[in-house]
Enzyme design. Structure first.
Site, PDB file in Angstrom:
ATOM      1  N   GLU A  36     -16.673  -2.436  -5.019  1.00 18.16           N
ATOM      2  CA  GLU A  36     -16.387  -1.299  -4.417  1.00 18.16           C
ATOM      3  C   GLU A  36     -17.611  -0.184  -4.762  1.00 18.16           C
ATOM      4  OE1 GLU A  36     -12.632   0.486  -4.968  1.00 18.16           O
ATOM      5  OE2 GLU A  36     -12.638   1.890  -3.347  1.00 18.16           O
ATOM      6  N   TYR A  81     -14.208   6.479 -10.102  1.00 21.01           N
ATOM      7  CA  TYR A  81     -14.076   6.502  -8.714  1.00 21.01           C
ATOM      8  C   TYR A  81     -15.127   7.725  -7.997  1.00 21.01           C
ATOM      9  CZ  TYR A  81     -11.184   5.215  -4.750  1.00 21.01           C
ATOM     10  OH  TYR A  81     -10.696   4.707  -3.644  1.00 21.01           O
ATOM     11  N   TYR A  91       0.855  -1.154  -0.115  1.00 17.33           N
ATOM     12  CA  TYR A  91       0.055  -0.018   0.107  1.00 17.33           C
ATOM     13  C   TYR A  91       0.748   1.253   0.048  1.00 17.33           C
ATOM     14  CZ  TYR A  91      -3.290   3.418   1.086  1.00 17.33           C
ATOM     15  OH  TYR A  91      -4.182   4.456   1.013  1.00 17.33           O
ATOM     16  N   ASP A 111     -12.678  10.910  -2.603  1.00 20.81           N
ATOM     17  CA  ASP A 111     -11.302  11.338  -3.104  1.00 20.81           C
ATOM     18  C   ASP A 111     -11.091  12.327  -4.160  1.00 20.81           C
ATOM     19  OD1 ASP A 111     -11.131   9.313  -1.113  1.00 20.81           O
ATOM     20  OD2 ASP A 111      -9.722   8.402  -2.314  1.00 20.81           O
ATOM     21  N   GLY A 114     -13.554  11.591   2.287  1.00 18.08           N
ATOM     22  CA  GLY A 114     -13.938  10.152   1.848  1.00 18.08           C
ATOM     23  C   GLY A 114     -14.381  10.181   0.396  1.00 18.08           C
TER      24      GLY A 114
END
Ligand code: GLC
Length: 416
Positions: free
Chosen positions: A385, A341, A81, A158, A156
């Site tokens: 996700e 996203y 990560y 992004d 949150g």
């Protein structure tokens, strides 16, 4: 709802459990994330209450002495990560962490669980209270009643297009070379662009160079934007904290009432009469964002209904322009991207909050629509996700904790 999906959802939560805390998804996000954990608790609460409480308790184990609950807790070092603990150097708390926070959903989830275990709720109240006070001191130093973010990650959401313009004030010239890990695991078309990542890192370095001193960061950061999402989520959590404080004691309820009153007034600062929606406000330039986003529809969740018809029209437009509700960004805007996203896709934990707010103000019709679309997305595309509002395709990581949690919360018969 079919138990097949519920069993899968429970299995995902168990598989993502690292012993008292869950990761959002195995490889892409190998640590404990703040609001992810709050939703994980919501999911666990449907079949393992003890484990649900643990999720919140472990999150607060990382709380900083000044009250901040960090956005990532690094209990292990996972070289896969980036940026990890050695980059963040968030070492002001009892555990290694990032140096920023995330939307404070936890108080609302604790209230949701409190009746079953008042003692455990009671023990958390002073910690939640300290965290909320931190938001007021560190992210609203002028006492405007709206809550700033100092990093897009703190919202949150992004790479929301609303952060593009304020982000231009961030100097990325000294960021240098770095190796992203996210784009090796997920289709780069679905992830933020390099220019966004450069800003994310520049802001991490900015805070780190100031030793994560909250007052220095607030005073000096080039990126200080009152976020409609964080503001709404904090206001809602303050109301839930007040209800618990009235029932169980442990905190100064008058102070919570004062904070709620301040935020109820402050919220109107975010109303953009041209867009006819609540929008984020750049506190460095005093400019309101030119576009709403799915977070604008969290006003009801915050208990605010001052512009009911206008905000409903904007929400209805978002829903009509997509196949699945609720796109995270205006589906008729030039910057909309259904798979990248936070520039358009549907996120189910946002849907859960938006829908519950609508139900609080009698809009069961919209609650039902958003809930049905959310469950349909999982039935069509699994526990991704996030999802494309255009065709429902699964995006980002898979076997995702909060998607599984929302299935359990909703399929288990949670109704408006
Ligand atoms: C991304 C999301 C953020 C989330 C994190 C872990 O950064 O934008 O909201 O908390 O991933 O799932």
């Amino acid at each position: 709802m079919t138990t097949h999906f519920s069993e899968q959802a429970m299995q995902i939560l168990r598989d993502n459990d690292r012993g008292g805390y869950t990761v959002p998804t195995a490889s892409l996000y190998p640590y404990q994330w703040n609001w992810d954990s709050a939703f994980a608790a919501l999911g666990f609460a449907t079949f393992d209450e003890d484990r649900a409480w643990q999720e919140i308790e472990t999150l607060f184990e990382a709380q900083w002495p000044d009250g901040m609950a960090p956005h990532i807790v690094f209990r292990v070092d996972e070289p896969t990560y980036f940026p990890g603990p050695s980059v963040w150097q968030g070492d002001l708390g009892p555990l290694p962490s990032s140096g920023i926070s995330q939307p404070p959903v936890a108080g609302t989830i604790v209230r949701h669980m409190a009746a079953g275990s008042p003692e455990r709720a009671k023990a958390l109240l002073p910690k939640i209270d300290a965290w909320h006070r931190w938001f007021h001191a560190a992210r609203d130093p002028q006492g405007l009643g709206i809550t700033a973010i100092t990093h897009p990650w703190e919202s949150g959401r992004d790479n929301l297009p609303n952060w593009d313009r304020p982000g231009q004030a961030v100097d990325t010239s000294t960021v240098g070379d770095y190796e992203r890990r996210d784009t090796a695991m997920v289709d780069p078309e679905m992830r933020p662009l390099k220019e966004d990542y450069d800003r994310y890192l520049a802001l991490v370095y900015f805070g780190r160079e100031r030793g994560w001193d909250r007052d220095l960061v607030a005073a000096e950061t080039p990126f200080f934007v009152a976020d409609v999402g964080t503001t709404a989520i904090l206001l809602r959590a303050e109301r839930d904290l007040l209800a618990m404080g009235e029932a169980y004691g442990e905190i100064d309820v008058d102070a919570v009432r004062d904070r709620i009153a301040l935020m109820e007034d402050g919220f109107e600062r975010l109303w953009n009469p041209e867009i006819k929606a609540y929008c984020s406000l750049d506190l460095r330039t005093n400019e309101l964002a030119e576009t709403a986003s799915s977070a604008s529809f969290l006003a009801w969740y915050a208990g605010i209904d001052s512009h009911h018809d206008e905000l409903i029209s904007e929400l209805t437009r978002y829903i009509a322009a997509a196949q699945f509700a609720v796109p995270s960004f205006d589906p008729e805007h030039a910057l909309y991207d259904p798979i990248r996203y936070w520039r358009g896709p549907v996120w189910l934990m946002m849907n859960w909050m938006i829908a519950h707010g609508l139900a609080d103000f009698g809009r069961d019709d919209l609650y039902d629509r958003i809930r049905a679309d959310s469950l349909a997305l999982i039935q069509k595309s699994g526990f991704a996700e996030y999802f494309s509002p255009a065709d429902g395709q699964p995006c980002g990581g898979d076997s995702f904790t909060w998607t599984a949690a929302i299935w359990l919360a909703w399929a288990d018969g949670d109704s408006a």
